[in-house]
Design a protein around this motif. Structure first.
Motif: not given
Length: 251
Positions: A109-125
């Motif tokens: 009974k599990e459904f998990l999804m993760t959307f992720s990335t690394d960044f060099k600076s918070v401004n990249d987000l």
């Protein structure tokens, strides 16, 4: 299961039941870090895991534990991407290094999804969640599905983050014109019903102890370097500026 088929099916799950979305930011001493959004749709699997499994075919009883980058996904959809405007193609390129990790099990009974990335600076987000809405243009007819379901990321605001070692801010500025247009959108009414019982959680980890935060509902870890704030998902969609706050750090 092909990447796009898996992702499309995940869209369906995300739009059928209440989910918990967690926006994570981890900042290192040098300002680099990791950004992710986790979606937990296990409540739907608990209610209808067997039926969902049958919809997925003969291999449904097997657990799915799959990771891929958007760069891989875009390679599969290169013909569709080539038909988009240059501006839309440029927006999609911002997502190339993001990783989608899906775990699904009808038995557990599990459904998990993760959307992720690394960044060099918070401004990249800057506006990274809004960029997800560009993904819908890969679907014929302009489906509003994004990698985290429904109209996620398209909440009529521009989101920015700042961090200079002394302060951190999360600020969404609402586009009033788009908000007015959305009030007459039947799809928006449907989204309200779908996400009525969903939650949106902010969980941020900093390299320094937090001295104070403008949101009085924030919870702190024991070392005061991690904050957690929970909101109803409708606030994220309808009043994104409610999620704005500022953090000051100890020297």
């Amino acid at each position: 299961m092909k990447l796009y088929k898996l992702l499309s099916f995940s869209f369906l799950l995300a739009t059928l039941a209440s989910c918990t979305f967690t926006e994570n930011i981890n900042i290192n001493d040098n300002g680099t870090g990791n950004f992710s959004v986790d979606m937990d749709g296990s409540s739907l699997m608990a209610m209808a895991g067997d039926q969902i499994g049958s919809q997925m075919g003969a291999n449904a009883k097997k657990e799915i534990d799959s990771s891929f980058t958007f760069k891989q996904l875009f390679a599969d959809k290169k013909d569709s991407i080539a038909k988009l405007s240059p501006e839309s193609q440029k927006e999609l390129k911002k997502l190339e290094n993001f990783v989608v990790h899906t775990k699904m099990s009808s038995e557990k009974k599990e459904f998990l999804m993760t959307f992720s990335t690394d960044f060099k600076s918070v401004n990249d987000l800057q506006d990274i969640l809004q960029t997800l809405s560009t993904f819908q243009k890969l679907e014929q007819g302009g489906s509003a599905a994004t990698p985290l379901g429904g109209n996620f990321g398209n909440n009529n605001s521009k989101l920015s983050y700042t961090y200079d070692g002394k302060k951190f801010t999360r600020k969404a500025v609402i586009d009033q014109q788009k908000l007015a247009e959305k009030k007459n959108d039947s799809a928006a009414d449907m989204s309200k019903m779908i996400f009525a019982s969903s939650n949106y959680i902010l969980k941020y980890h900093f390299p320094k102890k937090v001295k104070k935060i403008s949101n009085p509902n924030a919870l702190f870890s024991e070392d005061r370097k991690t904050i957690t704030i929970q909101y109803p998902f409708k606030d994220y969609m309808e009043n994104p500026d409610k999620l704005n706050f500022e953090v000051e750090f100890e020297k």
